[in-house]
Design an enzyme around this catalytic site. Structure first.
Site, PDB file in Angstrom:
ATOM      1  CB  SER A  42      -0.954  -0.039   1.203  1.00 15.01           C
ATOM      2  OG  SER A  42      -1.993   0.906   1.061  1.00 15.01           O
ATOM      3  CG  ASP A  80      -4.606  -1.283   0.316  1.00 13.04           C
ATOM      4  OD1 ASP A  80      -3.881  -1.876   1.140  1.00 13.04           O
ATOM      5  OD2 ASP A  80      -4.596  -0.049   0.170  1.00 13.04           O
TER       6      ASP A  80
END
Length: 493
Positions: free
Chosen positions: A116, A302
């Site tokens: 991320s 993510d």
């Protein structure tokens, strides 16, 4: 009026479709002249095995007897800034073996992972190295990335994702990251840069597992990672649910006809008798990926969903390698100190909920649920990593002592491992600690907060006693010298 507005919007969508965004899909793995899959060409740990075994000088991270792994957590730009500071801290620590001019601990890193927000400093440093410290703040940290996100949703010429099912909002973000930072670079460019191996980690939302952009994972899909754009990998890793759509990969496994990448556990390792072993779980995942009837596409979001510390990909590397591998044995013979550094820019949990009678806001609920998942999973991931490092230390001691009572003039069992977790909670100043831990996870934050996060990331790493002790213990041999086993050496089994 309503009909006219609807017609106007449809027209805009149609016009945007005329200049549809071209989404680059992943390509099939090249074949060798013998017609077999060229797994060895894919970017990843395996690219550097031969150099490590041969002690080639271009394997820069093998200069000393350190084995260093660094992982940057998720947490938006808060984590990106903190991770960038940690890189500066590693660069400030000197490794100076006897008779050598020395180098920095950052140059001794073998493996670097990001998830991320943490994928930005990992990928950017991996591509640009020293230039990273001159350009990263300008190109990313102090850019208003949220403005680009608003543009995807508010500007009609970006509305192709509304009408074209093969184009998503995160495909546009990949284009933004490429324009700002990566400029068309692919994993082939990372491969040419040499170590450290850089792993950008996303989440496979179908199989609910961490998906590292490494040759082994792509090899299971019979796909070529070298030609894949770094910007798309980073976009996948940072694909926050709801806000962004998945980045999708296509499986080309049918072309490999059941052949598995080197280091992947054999299909038989997934038998029920081994169902409790982590290696068995990894084997089952490879079985799923290499089966064209089961996996045609992999949808990535993510990386923090599956692993917000970016350590699961490293654990899979540990699981995949066995003491019988030449790479494993070569690493054992050159290693006295193992350091796993977890750089965690995650925000503190919102304790104010404990003073509220009602929790009704969607944002509050989503934040609390996702935070609970991340924090509890982080604790378990760190515990497993600590156990794996302890096991690695024992295996390295055994391999070295099989070769002789001494290695490079030191006792063969002089191997130690350390897992260091550096987080925002380690900031001494309570005012700044509270301020920085409360920054919302997003891609635009005030410049003053960026500067403070970088400063504290650098300071916490540079001054950490365990990290400095590892660097101080490094370097028995001048660079390029072979490992020498002492008296009592025995042939390896």
């Amino acid at each position: 009026m309503t009909r006219r507005l609807a017609a106007f919007l449809v027209g805009l969508i149609f016009l945007s479709g005329c200049t549809s965004l071209q989404v680059q899909m992943n390509r099939p793995l090249p074949m060798t002249p013998e017609g077999t899959p060229d797994f060895a060409s894919n970017y990843g740990v395996g690219n550097f095995e031969a150099q490590a075994i041969a002690g080639a000088p271009e394997w820069a991270a093998a200069q000393s007897d350190l084995l260093v792994f660094v992982a940057f957590s998720g947490g938006g730009k808060r984590s990106s800034s903190f991770g960038h500071g940690a890189l500066r801290g590693l660069r400030a620590i000197q490794v100076q073996p006897p008779g050598s001019a020395g180098w920095t601990l950052l140059q001794d890193v073998d493996y670097m992972a990001g998830v991320s927000g943490g994928s930005f400093p990992a990928a950017h440093y991996g591509l640009y190295r020293e230039r990273h410290f001159e350009t990263f703040a300008e190109e990313f940290l102090k850019r208003d990335i949220n403005a680009y996100i608003f543009g995807i949703y508010l500007l009609p010429w970006n509305w192709d994702w509304l009408a074209n099912p093969t184009v998503g909002t995160n495909d546009y973000m990949a284009q933004v990251y490429d324009r700002l930072m990566f400029r068309g670079a692919t994993f082939a460019d990372l491969r040419r840069r040499g170590p450290p191996v850089v792993s950008v980690n996303a989440t496979d939302i179908t199989n609910e597992v961490s998906f590292p952009f490494l040759g082994g994972t792509f090899g299971a899909l019979c796909s070529d990672l070298n030609s894949f754009p770094i910007a798309r990998a980073v976009a996948a890793s940072n694909g926050f649910p709801i806000l962004f759509s998945p980045i999708t990969l296509e499986s080309h496994a049918a072309q490999c006809r059941g052949q598995r990448p080197p280091g992947a556990p054999p299909a038989s390792a997934a038998e029920p008798a081994s169902s409790t072993a982590r290696r068995a779980e990894l084997a089952r995942l490879v079985n799923v990926y290499e089966n064209p009837a089961v996996t045609r596409y992999v949808h990535l979001m993510d990386g923090g969903i599956a692993d917000n510390l970016a350590l699961r990909g490293l654990l899979n590397v540990f699981i995949s390698l066995t003491p019988e591998d030449a790479f494993y044995r070569a690493a054992a013979m050159r290693t006295r100190r193992i350091l796993v550094l977890s750089v965690d820019g995650e925000a503190a949990p919102d304790r104010s909920l404990g003073r509220q009678r009602v929790v009704s806001g969607i944002g509050q609920i989503f934040s609390a649920v996702s935070g609970t998942q991340i924090d509890s999973y982080n604790f378990e991931t760190l515990a497993v990593t600590t156990d794996m490092v302890a096991n690695l230390v024992q295996q390295f001691r055994r391999i070295r002592c099989e070769a002789g009572r001494t290695v490079n003039g030191r006792p063969c069992d002089d191997v130690q491992g350390q897992v260091v977790h550096v987080s925002l909670g380690g900031i001494d100043d309570p005012t700044w600690r509270q301020r920085l831990e409360s920054i919302p996870t997003g891609l635009t934050i005030p410049d003053a907060d960026v500067d403070a996060l970088v400063q504290y990331g650098e300071q916490l790493v540079r001054d950490h006693p365990a990290i400095r002790a590892v660097a101080a213990a490094a370097g028995l041999n001048p660079p390029g010298q072979p490992v020498v086993a002492g008296p009592g050496a025995r042939p390896r089994r």
